[in-house]
Design a protein around this motif. Structure first.
Motif, PDB file in Angstrom:
ATOM      1  N   ARG A 348       7.988  -5.692  12.071  1.00  0.00           N
ATOM      2  CA  ARG A 348       7.743  -5.440  10.650  1.00  0.00           C
ATOM      3  C   ARG A 348       7.475  -3.951  10.456  1.00  0.00           C
ATOM      4  O   ARG A 348       6.693  -3.354  11.197  1.00  0.00           O
ATOM      5  CB  ARG A 348       6.552  -6.246  10.132  1.00  0.00           C
ATOM      6  N   ARG A 384       8.854  -3.352   2.352  1.00  0.00           N
ATOM      7  CA  ARG A 384       8.616  -3.922   3.676  1.00  0.00           C
ATOM      8  C   ARG A 384       9.932  -4.411   4.287  1.00  0.00           C
ATOM      9  O   ARG A 384      10.596  -5.287   3.732  1.00  0.00           O
ATOM     10  CB  ARG A 384       7.625  -5.087   3.597  1.00  0.00           C
ATOM     11  N   ASN A 386      11.037  -6.540   6.894  1.00  0.00           N
ATOM     12  CA  ASN A 386      10.435  -7.573   7.742  1.00  0.00           C
ATOM     13  C   ASN A 386      11.424  -8.634   8.194  1.00  0.00           C
ATOM     14  O   ASN A 386      11.037  -9.714   8.625  1.00  0.00           O
ATOM     15  CB  ASN A 386       9.283  -8.236   6.990  1.00  0.00           C
ATOM     16  N   GLY A 387      12.711  -8.347   8.065  1.00  0.00           N
ATOM     17  CA  GLY A 387      13.715  -9.310   8.500  1.00  0.00           C
ATOM     18  C   GLY A 387      14.018 -10.381   7.476  1.00  0.00           C
ATOM     19  O   GLY A 387      14.805 -11.295   7.760  1.00  0.00           O
ATOM     20  N   SER A 388      13.436 -10.294   6.280  1.00  0.00           N
ATOM     21  CA  SER A 388      13.656 -11.327   5.269  1.00  0.00           C
ATOM     22  C   SER A 388      14.956 -11.065   4.507  1.00  0.00           C
ATOM     23  O   SER A 388      15.516  -9.967   4.520  1.00  0.00           O
ATOM     24  CB  SER A 388      12.485 -11.348   4.281  1.00  0.00           C
ATOM     25  N   VAL A 389      15.413 -12.109   3.809  1.00  0.00           N
ATOM     26  CA  VAL A 389      16.628 -11.985   3.004  1.00  0.00           C
ATOM     27  C   VAL A 389      16.400 -11.002   1.858  1.00  0.00           C
ATOM     28  O   VAL A 389      17.278 -10.185   1.537  1.00  0.00           O
ATOM     29  CB  VAL A 389      17.044 -13.365   2.455  1.00  0.00           C
ATOM     30  N   LYS A 390      15.220 -11.040   1.241  1.00  0.00           N
ATOM     31  CA  LYS A 390      14.917 -10.132   0.127  1.00  0.00           C
ATOM     32  C   LYS A 390      14.964  -8.685   0.582  1.00  0.00           C
ATOM     33  O   LYS A 390      15.536  -7.820  -0.095  1.00  0.00           O
ATOM     34  CB  LYS A 390      13.535 -10.472  -0.439  1.00  0.00           C
ATOM     35  N   ALA A 391      14.349  -8.403   1.732  1.00  0.00           N
ATOM     36  CA  ALA A 391      14.379  -7.039   2.255  1.00  0.00           C
ATOM     37  C   ALA A 391      15.802  -6.635   2.608  1.00  0.00           C
ATOM     38  O   ALA A 391      16.227  -5.503   2.347  1.00  0.00           O
ATOM     39  CB  ALA A 391      13.481  -6.944   3.487  1.00  0.00           C
ATOM     40  N   SER A 569      17.130  -7.187   9.045  1.00  0.00           N
ATOM     41  CA  SER A 569      16.952  -7.535   7.632  1.00  0.00           C
ATOM     42  C   SER A 569      18.289  -7.621   6.924  1.00  0.00           C
ATOM     43  O   SER A 569      18.553  -8.547   6.155  1.00  0.00           O
ATOM     44  CB  SER A 569      16.049  -6.491   6.952  1.00  0.00           C
ATOM     45  N   ALA A 572      20.123 -10.725   7.990  1.00  0.00           N
ATOM     46  CA  ALA A 572      19.600 -11.945   7.362  1.00  0.00           C
ATOM     47  C   ALA A 572      20.163 -12.111   5.959  1.00  0.00           C
ATOM     48  O   ALA A 572      20.535 -13.215   5.540  1.00  0.00           O
ATOM     49  CB  ALA A 572      18.074 -11.889   7.317  1.00  0.00           C
ATOM     50  N   TYR A 573      20.270 -11.012   5.229  1.00  0.00           N
ATOM     51  CA  TYR A 573      20.822 -11.091   3.870  1.00  0.00           C
ATOM     52  C   TYR A 573      22.298 -11.459   3.902  1.00  0.00           C
ATOM     53  O   TYR A 573      22.749 -12.332   3.154  1.00  0.00           O
ATOM     54  CB  TYR A 573      20.619  -9.750   3.164  1.00  0.00           C
ATOM     55  N   SER A 576      22.875 -14.988   4.619  1.00  0.00           N
ATOM     56  CA  SER A 576      22.569 -15.844   3.474  1.00  0.00           C
ATOM     57  C   SER A 576      23.704 -15.861   2.466  1.00  0.00           C
ATOM     58  O   SER A 576      23.812 -16.765   1.657  1.00  0.00           O
ATOM     59  CB  SER A 576      21.289 -15.356   2.783  1.00  0.00           C
TER      60      SER A 576
END
Length: 606
Positions: A348, A384, A386-391, A569, A572-573, A576
């Motif tokens: 992160r 941030r 952090n590996g999320s789809v939003k990021a 990150s 991941a997006y 998705s």
């Protein structure tokens, strides 16, 4: 060199695909030979009477009329007749029929023609596809001619069970043919009359290799031979060989066997035309691609980057692309310029806005666009990774902004202009690729017609290289020279281009984002070690774990770790969005039976 290596790999792949596209009919024939275990049998239909008249003239032309009385079952449209093009006595020869007349019950009938088995067999489909024939007896008449049916003895091997007549001298010509072909239904009676261009010598025939199904011969020694057979099972030809003492006529032939007809066709001149077009297409592609290359300017070592350029702009003016690690390099540059703060660890990372408006305004437009895309241009704003789809979505948007702003910057500053002729070349290569695929697949019947398109693509592959379609202006070439000279400073060893780190120690950390953008941060660090004899200093703007060391910056837990989190990150997006994605890696890395006569063919019902 890296671009040259990639181009070589692409060319190798295209060459391999071209060979496959050209020769796939050979592989297809091997597949057919492997999966075909026998011919179809039509147990519901019967040829009650098969009568044929074959007239062979002194030029070796066969004029044939076949009359079949067929007992058709219900739900059939008619019959089909196939003619194999291959001549078993001569791989260079072809036995191509010219159909002159076809009737059903003494009346005209719809007929369609097609090739199968990679243009090795012509199929004549007799009957109306929209109308079913009445069940019962129907009489079909098929008239055709075939050139080149007289072959050189001793052509025509096989186990013959019936013999008549004798050769008074060594024969000069032979008629070797399936007098009755491979018909899918049984034949009650068959009678074939063969008119010859001279008296026959030895006459032989066979309906099988054992003589269980006999064939009769009459007229041996004369110019008319009659062959008879009865109760022929389905797919059971009657093969005849007649030796003759007549001059052997010339036969047309090709340099290749019938296996290559789907590839090359049946005309040497057409192959020559295709070869010429391929050569011209390759020459055009090569010259076009050659002229699209910009000559590199001299680039002496520069100890500072070009004025006003951030890391990504410096890479862009050299390579006409932002590179694989432009986003990470820009974030490092923003941290080095104290407009953001970086914090985080292995999985992160947090990017916090820290710059005043005037600091952001002083930055180059490309770096500023990245800050705006991530929303960190105001003090205290946080993003941030952090590996999320939003990021990943925001990082992807920032990457797009970064790339487009580089192009806009170069255009606005008059450093690059559009090269329309190069763009036309790119379009031409882009269109030639699907054209080659379509031609290899059979759009123009023969796979060789894909070669001109493929040759243009292979020779002109450089037109798809990065930067083709734009040209640097004279001012742009000047900036290119200085930027390339600066890259040389970062990437080459101290023994080649010495840098006085003792006098410019602060510049080592300032240049880390530029080294990251060029993908040479490892070399830049090694250059410091070689020149100074110690580990490079730790930049104050990049977080290092207390247990770590400056060397850790160039390991998987340092800059590489930051690059990996950003890439994860984005990945991941993209995942998705149902698209295949790759994280891209680190910018800090250092690295019929055995017998049977010619022609004849056969058929069945449909």
């Amino acid at each position: 060199m890296a671009q040259h290596g990639r181009r070589l790999v692409v060319v190798t792949v295209f060459v391999a695909l071209t060979v496959l596209g050209l020769t796939w009919p050979l592989l297809h024939q091997l597949y057919l030979a492997k999966v075909t275990h026998g011919s179809a049998v039509d147990a519901e239909s019967t040829i009650t009477d098969y009568s044929a008249t074959y007239r062979i003239d002194a030029e070796g032309r066969l004029t044939a009329t076949e009359v079949l009385t067929v007992d058709l079952p219900a739900f059939r449209h008619g019959i089909f007749r196939f003619f194999p093009a291959a001549d078993p006595t001569d791989p260079r020869g072809r036995l191509i029929p010219t159909i002159s007349a076809i009737t059903m019950d003494h009346q005209p009938v719809p007929v369609s023609y097609s090739w199968r088995d990679d243009r090795s067999v012509i199929v004549v489909q007799i009957g109306d596809p929209d109308v079913l024939a009445d069940p019962g007896l129907h009489t079909y008449s098929i008239s055709y001619t075939i050139d080149g049916v007289l072959v050189r003895p001793p052509s025509g091997s096989g186990a013959f069970t019936s013999h008549a007549g004798a050769n008074r001298a060594a024969p000069s010509a032979t008629f070797y043919y399936n007098a009755v072909g491979f018909w899918a239904m049984k034949i009650d009676r068959a009678r074939v009359v063969i008119d010859l261009p001279g008296p026959s010598g030895l006459v032989q025939c066979a309906a099988d290799t054992s003589g269980v199904t006999p064939c009769g011969l009459a007229g041996a020694g004369s110019e008319r031979i009659t062959v008879t057979a009865a109760n022929l099972p389905p797919q059971n030809p009657v093969t005849v060989r007649v030796d003759l003492d007549v001059p052997l006529p010339d036969r047309a032939g090709l340099p290749w066997s019938v296996r290559f007809d789907k590839i090359l066709g049946r005309s040497v001149s057409t192959v020559a035309v295709a070869a010429l077009l391929s050569a011209l297409a390759a020459a055009a592609g090569y010259v076009w691609a050659r002229r699209s290359r910009e000559p590199e300017p001299g680039h002496p070592v520069m100890y500072v980057p070009p004025d006003g350029l951030g890391p990504v702009q410096t890479v862009y003016i050299v390579n006409e692309t932002v590179g694989d690690h432009a986003l990470v390099a820009t974030l490092l540059y923003l941290a080095e310029r104290n407009v953001v703060r970086l914090s985080g660890g292995s999985r992160r990372w947090t990017i916090t806005g820290a710059g005043a408006p005037e600091q952001w305004a002083a930055l180059d437009p490309v770096s500023r666009k990245v800050g705006e895309a991530l929303g960190v241009t105001t003090v205290g704003e946080v993003f941030r990774a952090n590996g999320s789809v939003k990021a990943g979505r925001k990082l992807s948007e920032a990457t797009i902004e970064l790339t487009s702003s580089c192009s806009d910057w170069a255009d606005t500053e008059g450093l690059m202009v559009t090269a329309r002729w190069e763009r036309v070349g790119r379009i031409a290569v882009g269109l030639a690729i699907p054209a080659a695929v379509a031609a290899f697949w059979g759009l123009f019947t023969l796979t060789m017609w894909g070669l001109p398109f493929a040759a243009f693509v292979i020779a002109g592959i450089g037109l798809l290289s990065t930067g083709v379609g734009t040209r640097r202006t004279p001012p742009g070439r000047g900036v290119w020279s200085r930027a390339a000279g600066f890259e040389r400073l970062l990437a080459t060893s101290s023994s080649e281009d010495r840098f006085d780190f003792s006098a410019r120690n602060d510049l080592f950390t300032a240049y880390i984002p530029f080294a990251a953008a060029f993908g040479v941060a490892d070399r830049w660090a090694q250059k410091y070690r070689t020149a100074v004899g110690s580990e490079p200093p730790t930049p104050g703007w990049y977080p290092v774990q207390r247990s770590g060391s400056p060397a850790a910056l160039y390991s998987s837990s340092g800059f590489r770790g930051f690059d990996t989190v950003v890439a994860a990150s984005i990945s991941a997006y993209r995942s998705s969005q149902s698209s295949s994605s790759s994280s891209g890696g680190s910018g800090f890395s250092s690295s019929g039976g055995s017998w049977g006569g010619g022609g004849g063919g056969g058929g069945g019902t449909w």
